[in-house]
Scaffold this motif. Sequence first.
Motif, PDB file in Angstrom:
ATOM      1  N   UNK A  94     -18.851  -3.125  18.141  1.00  0.00           N
ATOM      2  CA  UNK A  94     -20.070  -2.914  18.133  1.00  0.00           C
ATOM      3  C   UNK A  94     -20.951  -3.702  17.471  1.00  0.00           C
ATOM      4  N   UNK A  95     -22.088  -3.998  18.528  1.00  0.00           N
ATOM      5  CA  UNK A  95     -23.232  -4.809  18.052  1.00  0.00           C
ATOM      6  C   UNK A  95     -24.464  -4.130  17.853  1.00  0.00           C
ATOM      7  N   UNK A  96     -25.360  -4.344  17.116  1.00  0.00           N
ATOM      8  CA  UNK A  96     -26.722  -3.639  17.026  1.00  0.00           C
ATOM      9  C   UNK A  96     -27.290  -4.350  18.147  1.00  0.00           C
ATOM     10  N   UNK A 107     -17.376   3.703   8.192  1.00  0.00           N
ATOM     11  CA  UNK A 107     -17.576   2.784   7.303  1.00  0.00           C
ATOM     12  C   UNK A 107     -18.730   1.780   7.918  1.00  0.00           C
ATOM     13  N   UNK A 108     -19.683   1.518   7.213  1.00  0.00           N
ATOM     14  CA  UNK A 108     -20.750   0.600   7.720  1.00  0.00           C
ATOM     15  C   UNK A 108     -20.252  -0.806   7.263  1.00  0.00           C
ATOM     16  N   UNK A 109     -20.576  -1.564   8.097  1.00  0.00           N
ATOM     17  CA  UNK A 109     -20.441  -3.316   7.871  1.00  0.00           C
ATOM     18  C   UNK A 109     -21.425  -4.087   8.193  1.00  0.00           C
ATOM     19  N   UNK A 160     -20.090  -0.436  12.821  1.00  0.00           N
ATOM     20  CA  UNK A 160     -19.337   0.649  12.194  1.00  0.00           C
ATOM     21  C   UNK A 160     -18.006   0.504  12.343  1.00  0.00           C
ATOM     22  N   UNK A 161     -16.978   0.852  11.560  1.00  0.00           N
ATOM     23  CA  UNK A 161     -15.467   0.964  11.735  1.00  0.00           C
ATOM     24  C   UNK A 161     -15.027   2.010  11.074  1.00  0.00           C
ATOM     25  N   UNK A 162     -13.761   2.081  10.703  1.00  0.00           N
ATOM     26  CA  UNK A 162     -12.852   3.242  10.498  1.00  0.00           C
ATOM     27  C   UNK A 162     -12.233   2.851   9.053  1.00  0.00           C
ATOM     28  N   UNK A 218      -8.172  -1.113   7.621  1.00  0.00           N
ATOM     29  CA  UNK A 218      -9.372  -0.670   8.376  1.00  0.00           C
ATOM     30  C   UNK A 218      -9.174  -0.869   9.800  1.00  0.00           C
ATOM     31  N   UNK A 219      -9.678   0.039  10.703  1.00  0.00           N
ATOM     32  CA  UNK A 219      -9.362   0.310  11.989  1.00  0.00           C
ATOM     33  C   UNK A 219     -10.812  -0.355  12.573  1.00  0.00           C
ATOM     34  N   UNK A 220     -11.080  -1.537  13.510  1.00  0.00           N
ATOM     35  CA  UNK A 220     -12.127  -1.990  13.913  1.00  0.00           C
ATOM     36  C   UNK A 220     -11.985  -2.347  15.419  1.00  0.00           C
ATOM     37  N   UNK A 221     -12.711  -1.934  16.089  1.00  0.00           N
ATOM     38  CA  UNK A 221     -12.726  -1.908  17.521  1.00  0.00           C
ATOM     39  C   UNK A 221     -13.400  -3.192  18.186  1.00  0.00           C
ATOM     40  N   UNK A 222     -12.696  -4.353  18.673  1.00  0.00           N
ATOM     41  CA  UNK A 222     -12.948  -5.407  19.447  1.00  0.00           C
ATOM     42  C   UNK A 222     -14.276  -6.052  19.021  1.00  0.00           C
ATOM     43  N   UNK A 223     -14.614  -6.473  17.678  1.00  0.00           N
ATOM     44  CA  UNK A 223     -15.502  -7.278  17.477  1.00  0.00           C
ATOM     45  C   UNK A 223     -14.760  -8.716  16.952  1.00  0.00           C
TER      46      UNK A 223
END
Length: 415
Positions: free
Chosen positions: A37-39, A166-168, A187-189, A200-205
């Motif tokens: 995710x990006x803003x 979780x906010x990053x 945001x990740x998990x 931490x589970x983080x999708x494709x950043x």
Amino acid sequence: MVTTVRTSEPAGSVTGARARTPRPPRAGLIAWLRASLLCLVVPVVACTTSRGSLDRAGITPDELLAGTVLGSAGVPPAPVAEDEVLALSPQMRDFLDKHVDRKASDSLKLQQLAYAIVDADTFGLVYDDRTRTASETFHARRGNCLSFSNMFVAMARHVGLKVEFQEVEIPPDWTLDKDTYVLNQHVNVYVDLGQTGVRVVDFNIADFKTSYEMRRIPDTRALAHYYNNIGVERMQTGDTAAALSCFRTAIADSERQFSPAWANLGTLYLRAGHPAHAEAAYLQAVNANKSDLVALSDLARLYERMGDRKRAAAYQKKVIHHRYLNPYYRYELARRAYTGKDCVAAIGHLKYAIRKRPKEDQFYFLLGACYLEKGDKRAAERWLAKAQEVAATDALKRRYSSKIDTLLRGGDDHP
């Protein structure tokens, strides 16, 4: 995706948002799943410069949320009910029954769920900019990082894993020639495996780093992110009533303390030709978060357009102050100073940045390069070695080793 609208650019342009090519998920990752995710900074119609006065007297938060001047009295509820955002569909339950052993340990369940999701043969993921519910993401096989986090949280909880959103804090992208920036939010998990530890589970950043500050958030704040994003999507399509409803839900879910939704509500009013209401909403955003650079910048630009240069200057000063405190902005200043051969200034910026973020390897690497440029090889070696030491992965450590060898031999591998 955590979306914040900027009001300074004409429609059809994208500033501050750097396009990123979606990367396919990679199998073989357990603790860290990459997909992201990006803003994105969304372009909106810029207001023409005009002189006039703003009269926000009597415009209360309740009035802003009611949207009476937008012709939206009696706005229907948000397009998606809150209990639907993390709801599982029958197909999701079937998927979990097939791929996750409920009797396994939490670590094994996490591994099974992770592999099942990233494996293109069983599921597969595609990144796009849409924000979706958990079930929408599952059925579309695509979404932004908030979408995938919604899906993963819902599925992980269903198989008994203890997870939280979780906010990053992703570093802003600074464009100094135009004095603009990109606000990156992610945001990740967070997964609590008890005595086994935390994952931490983080999708494709692709540029995610463990040195980034992370904070767990309640579901209510994650819902605020969701409705804020949907509100921006509806605003872009011209659906004012739905956008208002979503922003209102986001603000209510966060006990009126979610500044991005207040700022976006201000933009909704500004687009509709109500600058006083926009000002009141931007001020609510600053009330909720005094260092919200988007809201502060929006206020500065609004006052400038209305000819109130005194207040415009005051808010621009606040923006400059908060920006100067940001270690990543100081790093960008250091890069500019280094390029301009002003190593003394660069070193000053970098030492400040390192005090604020002592685990950022790129800060140390540039500092070492600055000392090398000054001719202080001993100091250069020390700081370059520190960059390699704090690097988060073995691959990055090896990359630094190669870059350091090249630099110290006088090669052209500068930051």
